[in-house]
Scaffold this motif. Structure first.
Motif, PDB file in Angstrom:
ATOM      1  N   GLY A  89       0.771  -1.242   0.000  1.00  0.00           N
ATOM      2  CA  GLY A  89       0.000   0.000   0.000  1.00  0.00           C
ATOM      3  C   GLY A  89       0.792   1.276   0.000  1.00  0.00           C
ATOM      4  N   GLY A  90       2.087   1.183  -0.250  1.00  0.00           N
ATOM      5  CA  GLY A  90       2.912   2.386  -0.271  1.00  0.00           C
ATOM      6  C   GLY A  90       3.275   2.843   1.132  1.00  0.00           C
ATOM      7  N   LEU A  91       4.136   3.849   1.195  1.00  0.00           N
ATOM      8  CA  LEU A  91       4.592   4.352   2.492  1.00  0.00           C
ATOM      9  C   LEU A  91       3.470   4.989   3.289  1.00  0.00           C
ATOM     10  CD1 LEU A  91       8.051   5.934   1.628  1.00  0.00           C
ATOM     11  CD2 LEU A  91       7.606   3.814   2.864  1.00  0.00           C
ATOM     12  N   GLY A  92       2.467   5.513   2.579  1.00  0.00           N
ATOM     13  CA  GLY A  92       1.355   6.153   3.279  1.00  0.00           C
ATOM     14  C   GLY A  92       0.596   5.187   4.172  1.00  0.00           C
ATOM     15  N   GLY A  93       0.630   3.915   3.815  1.00  0.00           N
ATOM     16  CA  GLY A  93      -0.087   2.918   4.603  1.00  0.00           C
ATOM     17  C   GLY A  93       0.750   2.261   5.677  1.00  0.00           C
ATOM     18  N   LEU A  94       2.026   2.696   5.778  1.00  0.00           N
ATOM     19  CA  LEU A  94       2.923   2.091   6.762  1.00  0.00           C
ATOM     20  C   LEU A  94       2.877   2.868   8.074  1.00  0.00           C
ATOM     21  CD1 LEU A  94       5.085   0.080   7.602  1.00  0.00           C
ATOM     22  CD2 LEU A  94       6.792   1.540   6.486  1.00  0.00           C
ATOM     23  N   THR A  95       2.241   2.302   9.067  1.00  0.00           N
ATOM     24  CA  THR A  95       2.172   2.877  10.403  1.00  0.00           C
ATOM     25  C   THR A  95       2.498   1.775  11.406  1.00  0.00           C
ATOM     26  OG1 THR A  95      -0.173   2.336  10.691  1.00  0.00           O
ATOM     27  CG2 THR A  95       0.347   4.475   9.663  1.00  0.00           C
ATOM     28  N   ILE A  96       2.715   2.168  12.637  1.00  0.00           N
ATOM     29  CA  ILE A  96       2.944   1.169  13.677  1.00  0.00           C
ATOM     30  C   ILE A  96       1.747   0.235  13.782  1.00  0.00           C
ATOM     31  CG2 ILE A  96       3.290   0.792  16.144  1.00  0.00           C
ATOM     32  CD1 ILE A  96       5.769   1.814  14.793  1.00  0.00           C
ATOM     33  N   ARG A  97       0.566   0.800  13.644  1.00  0.00           N
ATOM     34  CA  ARG A  97      -0.646  -0.025  13.760  1.00  0.00           C
ATOM     35  C   ARG A  97      -0.767  -1.001  12.591  1.00  0.00           C
ATOM     36  NH1 ARG A  97      -4.781   0.005  16.952  1.00  0.00           N
ATOM     37  NH2 ARG A  97      -4.085   1.958  17.917  1.00  0.00           N
ATOM     38  N   SER A  98      -0.513  -0.523  11.356  1.00  0.00           N
ATOM     39  CA  SER A  98      -0.617  -1.432  10.207  1.00  0.00           C
ATOM     40  C   SER A  98       0.484  -2.485  10.258  1.00  0.00           C
ATOM     41  CB  SER A  98      -0.531  -0.643   8.899  1.00  0.00           C
ATOM     42  OG  SER A  98       0.736  -0.044   8.722  1.00  0.00           O
ATOM     43  N   LEU A  99       1.632  -2.105  10.789  1.00  0.00           N
ATOM     44  CA  LEU A  99       2.726  -3.062  10.925  1.00  0.00           C
ATOM     45  C   LEU A  99       2.375  -4.129  11.966  1.00  0.00           C
ATOM     46  CD1 LEU A  99       5.536  -3.992  10.247  1.00  0.00           C
ATOM     47  CD2 LEU A  99       6.452  -2.198  11.733  1.00  0.00           C
ATOM     48  N   ALA A 100       1.780  -3.698  13.065  1.00  0.00           N
ATOM     49  CA  ALA A 100       1.358  -4.657  14.089  1.00  0.00           C
ATOM     50  C   ALA A 100       0.300  -5.604  13.536  1.00  0.00           C
ATOM     51  CB  ALA A 100       0.821  -3.907  15.307  1.00  0.00           C
ATOM     52  N   THR A 101      -0.604  -5.080  12.723  1.00  0.00           N
ATOM     53  CA  THR A 101      -1.628  -5.925  12.109  1.00  0.00           C
ATOM     54  C   THR A 101      -0.986  -6.949  11.175  1.00  0.00           C
ATOM     55  OG1 THR A 101      -3.266  -4.136  12.215  1.00  0.00           O
ATOM     56  CG2 THR A 101      -3.677  -5.912  10.638  1.00  0.00           C
TER      57      THR A 101
END
Length: 219
Positions: free
Chosen positions: A29-41
């Motif tokens: 999903g690109g860098l815009g979709g990279l968050t701590i929460r999305s990474l944890a998911t």
């Protein structure tokens, strides 16, 4: 004493696994979709478990850029410099096709990792071993990166993939050329893009050869 859920999660993780999951998220999903929460998911853990391995997003970005550099085949100083630099250029293009989000990050980080430093050192060493001066090496490396990264940006932005898609897109544009106002674009489309076997990727080899020919004349 039974281990807590948090300690169990951490036992299943590692810094490398966290960073590789971050690459997978960015690929999807690109860098815009990279968050701590999305990474944890992606890792199927709680967000706090991620912080055990990376302090913040900047540390994640540093880590995943280093992973991308680590995928690029290194040139070997002392060998045929043109073949080695060409090999590296083709490898970099392929890696950036897999990870287009990395293009904007490759030269932006201020805390380069070991794979990044090995990559740069091998490239500089290859030019120096071939007889390029320090200044010529700097010019050559900057020129090649501008070409490779620029081509990767252009290739990632194209509205088609493969010769069949290119012909379909160009064919649709031809309707706008029927007025005769764009004779040069019409000629390019008819005599080049719409020809059997057209592949935009061939432009990479053409441009790279021109650059390597020019650098060879410096020696």
């Amino acid at each position: 004493m039974p281990r807590s859920q948090g300690s169990t999660e951490r036992a299943q993780l590692s810094r490398e696994r966290v960073l590789r999951a971050a690459v997978a998220v960015a690929d999807g999903g690109g860098l815009g979709g990279l968050t701590i929460r999305s990474l944890a998911t992606q890792l199927d853990v709680k967000p706090m478990s991620v912080y055990y391995y990376v302090a913040n997003k900047n540390e994640i970005l540093d880590g995943i850029v280093d992973l991308v550099f680590g995928e690029i085949e290194l040139p070997v100083p002392g060998g045929d410099w043109r073949a080695e630099i060409g090999k590296r250029a083709h490898s970099a293009r392929e890696v950036l096709r897999r990870h287009p989000w990395a293009i904007a990050l490759m030269e932006s980080r201020t805390s380069p990792g070991p794979a990044t430093l090995r990559h740069h050192d091998a490239n500089v060493g290859t030019f120096r071993a071939a007889g390029f001066s320090v200044a010529q090496t700097a010019h050559a490396y900057a020129l090649l990166d501008a070409f490779v990264y620029g081509f990767a940006v252009q290739e990632a932005s194209l509205p088609f993939e493969g010769s069949e898609d290119a012909a379909e897109v160009a064919g649709g544009m031809m309707e706008q050329f029927s007025s005769g106002q764009y004779p040069h674009l019409t000629e390019l489309a008819v005599d080049h893009v719409l020809q059997p076997g057209y592949d935009f990727g061939d432009e990479f080899d053409f441009g790279l050869s021109l650059i390597l020919d020019g650098l060879a004349r410096l020696l």
